[in-house]
Design a protein around this motif. Structure first.
Motif, mmCIF file in Angstrom:
data_model
loop_
_atom_site.group_PDB
_atom_site.id
_atom_site.type_symbol
_atom_site.label_atom_id
_atom_site.label_comp_id
_atom_site.label_asym_id
_atom_site.label_seq_id
_atom_site.Cartn_x
_atom_site.Cartn_y
_atom_site.Cartn_z
ATOM 1 N N LEU A 255 0.818 -1.210 0.000
ATOM 2 C CA LEU A 255 0.000 0.000 0.000
ATOM 3 C C LEU A 255 0.854 1.263 0.000
ATOM 4 O O LEU A 255 0.481 2.265 -0.607
ATOM 5 C CB LEU A 255 -0.921 -0.002 1.220
ATOM 6 N N SER A 256 2.000 1.217 0.663
ATOM 7 C CA SER A 256 2.893 2.374 0.647
ATOM 8 C C SER A 256 3.409 2.635 -0.766
ATOM 9 O O SER A 256 3.506 3.791 -1.196
ATOM 10 C CB SER A 256 4.069 2.136 1.605
ATOM 11 N N ILE A 257 3.727 1.581 -1.497
ATOM 12 C CA ILE A 257 4.206 1.748 -2.877
ATOM 13 C C ILE A 257 3.098 2.305 -3.759
ATOM 14 O O ILE A 257 3.317 3.230 -4.554
ATOM 15 C CB ILE A 257 4.722 0.405 -3.417
ATOM 16 N N VAL A 258 1.898 1.747 -3.633
ATOM 17 C CA VAL A 258 0.772 2.220 -4.450
ATOM 18 C C VAL A 258 0.441 3.675 -4.126
ATOM 19 O O VAL A 258 0.162 4.486 -5.015
ATOM 20 C CB VAL A 258 -0.446 1.306 -4.237
ATOM 21 N N ALA A 259 0.499 4.036 -2.847
ATOM 22 C CA ALA A 259 0.199 5.417 -2.468
ATOM 23 C C ALA A 259 1.267 6.380 -2.955
ATOM 24 O O ALA A 259 0.964 7.504 -3.356
ATOM 25 C CB ALA A 259 0.068 5.518 -0.948
ATOM 26 N N ALA A 260 2.528 5.960 -2.925
ATOM 27 C CA ALA A 260 3.603 6.842 -3.366
ATOM 28 C C ALA A 260 3.607 7.021 -4.883
ATOM 29 O O ALA A 260 3.824 8.126 -5.388
ATOM 30 C CB ALA A 260 4.951 6.295 -2.906
ATOM 31 N N VAL A 261 3.354 5.943 -5.621
ATOM 32 C CA VAL A 261 3.394 6.013 -7.089
ATOM 33 C C VAL A 261 2.134 6.660 -7.635
ATOM 34 O O VAL A 261 2.183 7.484 -8.542
ATOM 35 C CB VAL A 261 3.600 4.605 -7.677
ATOM 36 N N GLY A 262 0.979 6.298 -7.084
ATOM 37 C CA GLY A 262 -0.273 6.849 -7.593
ATOM 38 C C GLY A 262 -0.676 6.202 -8.906
ATOM 39 O O GLY A 262 -0.570 4.983 -9.083
ATOM 40 N N ASP A 263 -1.128 7.009 -9.832
ATOM 41 C CA ASP A 263 -1.579 6.532 -11.144
ATOM 42 C C ASP A 263 -0.361 6.259 -12.010
ATOM 43 O O ASP A 263 0.227 7.170 -12.587
ATOM 44 C CB ASP A 263 -2.487 7.575 -11.795
ATOM 45 N N ILE A 264 0.018 4.990 -12.109
ATOM 46 C CA ILE A 264 1.207 4.643 -12.873
ATOM 47 C C ILE A 264 0.973 4.762 -14.374
ATOM 48 O O ILE A 264 1.914 4.863 -15.156
ATOM 49 C CB ILE A 264 1.660 3.210 -12.505
#
Length: 305
Positions: free
Chosen positions: A224-233
């Protein structure tokens, strides 16, 4: 079309309006919800707003976006005309933002959507809770160490460890500090459990989190930290496709510039403008290759065999 630049501060924003090639000072506006909404009703649908990324940028963007054609967020670090300027005033900075956007030289940043911002806030909240709990544990350990009490062989912050901690010979003031920190740990532990429960519910509804969790060592919190940091890839792919489309639609009379090719050196197989330094640092041979100014620098690490 008007370009309205806002030099945003904590409680106000300095405005500059660029219209028909002329720029003028538009005064200040208070950054309050009611005042900003009243200002937004006076905007035109084809206006473009330019602001720098700062703490309250997301709230301003979400409030003004429905009333204008576009809201552009500038990277304050890369706007050298403002960051490196010798003369800095609010009026000058707002005018520079408007001129840079009109000329197409404004470095923009991507603003996450509300869902991504919520995830970032929750992940940041969990990080703060863990840091506070670690700080309290370290303080308890420091009190025990200062009184020459050997470390507990088991888990100190379990039920048995708590009973052992209360039975230690400590001064009254130090015992009060240790028990207060232990009680604070219990309270923060309950809040951390609630945050983890909320993150787990979010992970069940996010396929990207499930895909990341297939990697060894990646749990729900890390994914979840990775998804939140990257956002809309997908935004990087959209940017590449849009730039490719714009290049393909150019006319035959507009030349397309390409990167200069590097001629080979007669003595070495490397490019003449490239330099390479190889040195040994520890057990890793490090080769630093400095490429041409139009290229990026690369660092190669090789493990010795």
């Amino acid at each position: 079309m008007r370009i309205i630049a806002l030099d945003v501060h904590r409680s106000f924003a300095q405005m500059a309006i660029l219209e028909k090639g002329k720029i003028r000072d538009a005064g200040r506006i208070d950054l309050e919800h009611g005042r900003l909404l009243q200002f937004a009703t006076k905007l035109k649908p084809d206006d473009e707003i330019v602001i720098e990324a700062t703490g309250n940028t997301s709230a301003i963007v979400r409030l003004l976006s429905p009333f204008v054609g576009r809201v552009v967020i500038a990277n304050p670090i890369l706007v050298r005309a403002i960051a490196w300027a010798k003369v800095k005033t609010d009026k000058i900075d707002a005018a520079v933002l408007a001129k840079l956007h009109a000329s197409g030289f404004l470095p923009e940043v991507w603003m996450p959507d509300e869902e991504t911002e919520t995830r970032r806030r929750v992940v940041a909240e969990r990080t703060q809770l863990v840091c506070q709990m670690t700080r309290l544990k370290n303080r308890i350990h420091s009190v025990l160490h200062a009184n020459l009490i050997p470390p507990y062989k088991g888990t100190l912050f379990s039920k048995r460890g708590r009973a052992w901690l209360e039975a230690q010979p400590l001064a009254e003031d130090q015992r009060r500090v240790v028990l207060r920190h232990a009680g604070e740990l219990d309270r923060l532990g309950g809040e951390l459990a609630q945050v983890d429960k909320s993150l787990a519910k979010t992970a069940l509804q996010e396929p990207r989190v499930k895909r990341l969790m297939t990697i060894t060592g990646v749990d729900v919190t890390v994914a979840l930290s990775i998804v939140a940091a990257v956002g809309d890839i997908e935004r990087s792919h959209r940017r590449k496709s849009s730039s490719a489309t714009s290049d393909s639609t150019r006319g035959s009379g507009s030349p397309v510039t390409s990167r200069p090719t590097m001629a080979a050196s007669p003595n070495k197989a490397e490019p003449t403008r490239d330099r390479c330094w190889s040195r040994r640092r520890g057990s890793f041979p490090v080769c630093l290759v400095r490429c041409a100014p139009s290229s990026c620098a690369s660092v190669a690490l090789g493990r010795p065999t």
